[in-house]
Design a protein around this motif. Structure first.
Motif, PDB file in Angstrom:
ATOM      1  N   SER A 161      55.437  38.021  13.430  1.00 46.45           N
ATOM      2  CA  SER A 161      56.717  38.708  13.612  1.00 46.45           C
ATOM      3  C   SER A 161      57.692  37.751  14.307  1.00 46.45           C
ATOM      4  CB  SER A 161      56.521  39.960  14.479  1.00 46.45           C
ATOM      5  OG  SER A 161      56.212  39.565  15.814  1.00 46.45           O
ATOM      6  N   ARG A 162      58.948  38.135  14.345  1.00 45.54           N
ATOM      7  CA  ARG A 162      59.932  37.309  15.056  1.00 45.54           C
ATOM      8  C   ARG A 162      59.551  37.169  16.526  1.00 45.54           C
ATOM      9  NH1 ARG A 162      65.415  39.897  12.476  1.00 45.54           N
ATOM     10  NH2 ARG A 162      65.171  38.964  10.441  1.00 45.54           N
ATOM     11  N   ALA A 163      59.055  38.255  17.112  1.00 43.54           N
ATOM     12  CA  ALA A 163      58.655  38.215  18.526  1.00 43.54           C
ATOM     13  C   ALA A 163      57.479  37.263  18.722  1.00 43.54           C
ATOM     14  CB  ALA A 163      58.301  39.615  19.019  1.00 43.54           C
ATOM     15  N   GLU A 164      56.518  37.282  17.801  1.00 45.19           N
ATOM     16  CA  GLU A 164      55.372  36.371  17.911  1.00 45.19           C
ATOM     17  C   GLU A 164      55.815  34.918  17.769  1.00 45.19           C
ATOM     18  OE1 GLU A 164      51.762  39.141  16.171  1.00 45.19           O
ATOM     19  OE2 GLU A 164      53.222  38.290  14.769  1.00 45.19           O
ATOM     20  N   ILE A 165      56.726  34.658  16.845  1.00 41.58           N
ATOM     21  CA  ILE A 165      57.241  33.293  16.676  1.00 41.58           C
ATOM     22  C   ILE A 165      57.972  32.857  17.939  1.00 41.58           C
ATOM     23  CG2 ILE A 165      58.913  31.879  15.412  1.00 41.58           C
ATOM     24  CD1 ILE A 165      58.099  33.514  12.891  1.00 41.58           C
ATOM     25  N   ALA A 166      58.763  33.748  18.533  1.00 42.47           N
ATOM     26  CA  ALA A 166      59.481  33.417  19.770  1.00 42.47           C
ATOM     27  C   ALA A 166      58.493  33.076  20.882  1.00 42.47           C
ATOM     28  CB  ALA A 166      60.386  34.572  20.187  1.00 42.47           C
ATOM     29  N   ARG A 167      57.384  33.822  20.969  1.00 47.20           N
ATOM     30  CA  ARG A 167      56.362  33.518  21.989  1.00 47.20           C
ATOM     31  C   ARG A 167      55.703  32.156  21.720  1.00 47.20           C
ATOM     32  NH1 ARG A 167      55.595  39.072  21.683  1.00 47.20           N
ATOM     33  NH2 ARG A 167      53.902  38.945  20.163  1.00 47.20           N
ATOM     34  N   LEU A 168      55.416  31.866  20.465  1.00 48.70           N
ATOM     35  CA  LEU A 168      54.814  30.570  20.127  1.00 48.70           C
ATOM     36  C   LEU A 168      55.754  29.417  20.487  1.00 48.70           C
ATOM     37  CD1 LEU A 168      53.265  31.422  16.638  1.00 48.70           C
ATOM     38  CD2 LEU A 168      52.004  30.821  18.724  1.00 48.70           C
TER      39      LEU A 168
ATOM     40  N   GLU B  42      57.521  25.053  24.101  1.00 48.63           N
ATOM     41  CA  GLU B  42      58.625  24.485  24.886  1.00 48.63           C
ATOM     42  C   GLU B  42      58.244  24.294  26.347  1.00 48.63           C
ATOM     43  OE1 GLU B  42      61.999  27.024  23.854  1.00 48.63           O
ATOM     44  OE2 GLU B  42      62.792  25.369  22.665  1.00 48.63           O
ATOM     45  N   ALA B  43      57.219  24.981  26.804  1.00 48.92           N
ATOM     46  CA  ALA B  43      56.752  24.786  28.176  1.00 48.92           C
ATOM     47  C   ALA B  43      56.251  23.356  28.368  1.00 48.92           C
ATOM     48  CB  ALA B  43      55.649  25.794  28.507  1.00 48.92           C
ATOM     49  N   ALA B  44      55.793  22.746  27.269  1.00 48.85           N
ATOM     50  CA  ALA B  44      55.290  21.372  27.330  1.00 48.85           C
ATOM     51  C   ALA B  44      56.389  20.345  27.059  1.00 48.85           C
ATOM     52  CB  ALA B  44      54.162  21.195  26.316  1.00 48.85           C
ATOM     53  N   GLY B  45      57.570  20.807  26.705  1.00 49.24           N
ATOM     54  CA  GLY B  45      58.673  19.901  26.397  1.00 49.24           C
ATOM     55  C   GLY B  45      59.571  20.492  25.330  1.00 49.24           C
ATOM     56  N   PRO B  46      60.659  19.816  25.029  1.00 46.27           N
ATOM     57  CA  PRO B  46      61.601  20.367  24.051  1.00 46.27           C
ATOM     58  C   PRO B  46      60.946  20.562  22.680  1.00 46.27           C
ATOM     59  CG  PRO B  46      62.520  18.431  25.147  1.00 46.27           C
ATOM     60  CD  PRO B  46      61.088  18.539  25.561  1.00 46.27           C
ATOM     61  N   TRP B  47      61.248  21.681  22.058  1.00 48.92           N
ATOM     62  CA  TRP B  47      60.730  21.972  20.726  1.00 48.92           C
ATOM     63  C   TRP B  47      61.825  21.646  19.719  1.00 48.92           C
ATOM     64  CZ3 TRP B  47      56.184  22.444  18.788  1.00 48.92           C
ATOM     65  CH2 TRP B  47      56.004  22.964  17.507  1.00 48.92           C
ATOM     66  N   PRO B  48      61.496  21.058  18.557  1.00 48.93           N
ATOM     67  CA  PRO B  48      62.539  20.687  17.585  1.00 48.93           C
ATOM     68  C   PRO B  48      63.302  21.900  17.055  1.00 48.93           C
ATOM     69  CG  PRO B  48      60.330  20.297  16.695  1.00 48.93           C
ATOM     70  CD  PRO B  48      60.154  20.714  18.103  1.00 48.93           C
ATOM     71  N   ARG B  49      64.572  21.667  16.736  1.00 50.16           N
ATOM     72  CA  ARG B  49      65.450  22.734  16.251  1.00 50.16           C
ATOM     73  C   ARG B  49      66.172  22.282  14.989  1.00 50.16           C
ATOM     74  NH1 ARG B  49      66.081  26.908  19.792  1.00 50.16           N
ATOM     75  NH2 ARG B  49      64.852  26.632  21.665  1.00 50.16           N
ATOM     76  N   ASP B  50      66.608  23.273  14.218  1.00 49.25           N
ATOM     77  CA  ASP B  50      67.357  22.946  13.001  1.00 49.25           C
ATOM     78  C   ASP B  50      68.805  22.632  13.373  1.00 49.25           C
ATOM     79  OD1 ASP B  50      68.875  25.325  13.225  1.00 49.25           O
ATOM     80  OD2 ASP B  50      67.732  26.376  11.711  1.00 49.25           O
ATOM     81  N   PRO B  51      69.622  22.227  12.401  1.00 45.89           N
ATOM     82  CA  PRO B  51      71.011  21.851  12.724  1.00 45.89           C
ATOM     83  C   PRO B  51      71.839  22.975  13.340  1.00 45.89           C
ATOM     84  CG  PRO B  51      70.403  21.015  10.563  1.00 45.89           C
ATOM     85  CD  PRO B  51      69.275  21.896  11.008  1.00 45.89           C
ATOM     86  N   ASP B  52      71.441  24.232  13.120  1.00 45.65           N
ATOM     87  CA  ASP B  52      72.150  25.354  13.734  1.00 45.65           C
ATOM     88  C   ASP B  52      71.624  25.701  15.120  1.00 45.65           C
ATOM     89  OD1 ASP B  52      73.862  25.720  11.548  1.00 45.65           O
ATOM     90  OD2 ASP B  52      72.409  26.984  10.532  1.00 45.65           O
ATOM     91  N   GLY B  53      70.599  24.996  15.563  1.00 38.58           N
ATOM     92  CA  GLY B  53      70.054  25.229  16.890  1.00 38.58           C
ATOM     93  C   GLY B  53      68.863  26.170  16.941  1.00 38.58           C
ATOM     94  N   ALA B  54      68.468  26.724  15.811  1.00 36.67           N
ATOM     95  CA  ALA B  54      67.303  27.618  15.786  1.00 36.67           C
ATOM     96  C   ALA B  54      66.027  26.783  15.848  1.00 36.67           C
ATOM     97  CB  ALA B  54      67.311  28.480  14.523  1.00 36.67           C
TER      98      ALA B  54
END
Length: 130
Positions: free
Chosen positions: A101-108, A113-125
């Motif tokens: 779910s979206r909530a599960e993806i947000a938790r993942l 991100e707790a270990a460092g920056p997570w990559p994002r798409d050009p829109d910032g998602a």
């Protein structure tokens, strides 16, 4: 080739100032380019989209003085096209389903991100973590 600009709201609530800005900007860009301005209704979330919100979108855009090509593309009218495209991708072996779910993806993403920056798409998602 004619440039095409579009505004694609989801009819799951009333338009807000950001929507108005986006619609006005795209209509103006289309006008300057001598291009097309399209309205596409993103109504594939059948549990949240409502006909009264879709009607309000049309009213609000008209009130802003905008005009768009007709017929308006309603994404829900094209479910069979999307199913056919999915079958093609599956046949090619390039379909990668996800069941979170979206909530599960947000938790993942938050956990990573707790270990460092997570990559994002050009829109910032954040990119899908699976």
């Amino acid at each position: 080739m004619t440039e095409t600009f579009r505004f694609a709201p989801s009819p799951n609530g009333l338009l807000h100032l950001g929507h108005a800005h986006s619609a006005l900007l795209n209509a103006e860009l289309a006008r300057r380019a001598g291009g097309r301005f399209l309205l596409r209704i993103e109504d594939i979330d059948v549990s949240r989209c409502r006909p009264e919100f879709e009607a309000a979108i049309h009213e609000d855009l008209a009130w802003l003085g905008l005009a768009w090509e007709t017929p308006v593309r309603r994404q829900s009218d094209h479910f069979s096209d999307y199913r056919a495209a999915l079958r093609t991708l599956e046949t090619l072996g390039v379909l990668y389903p996800a069941f979170e779910s979206r909530a599960e993806i947000a938790r993942l993403v938050a956990a990573r991100e707790a270990a460092g920056p997570w990559p994002r798409d050009p829109d910032g998602a954040p990119l899908y973590p699976g």
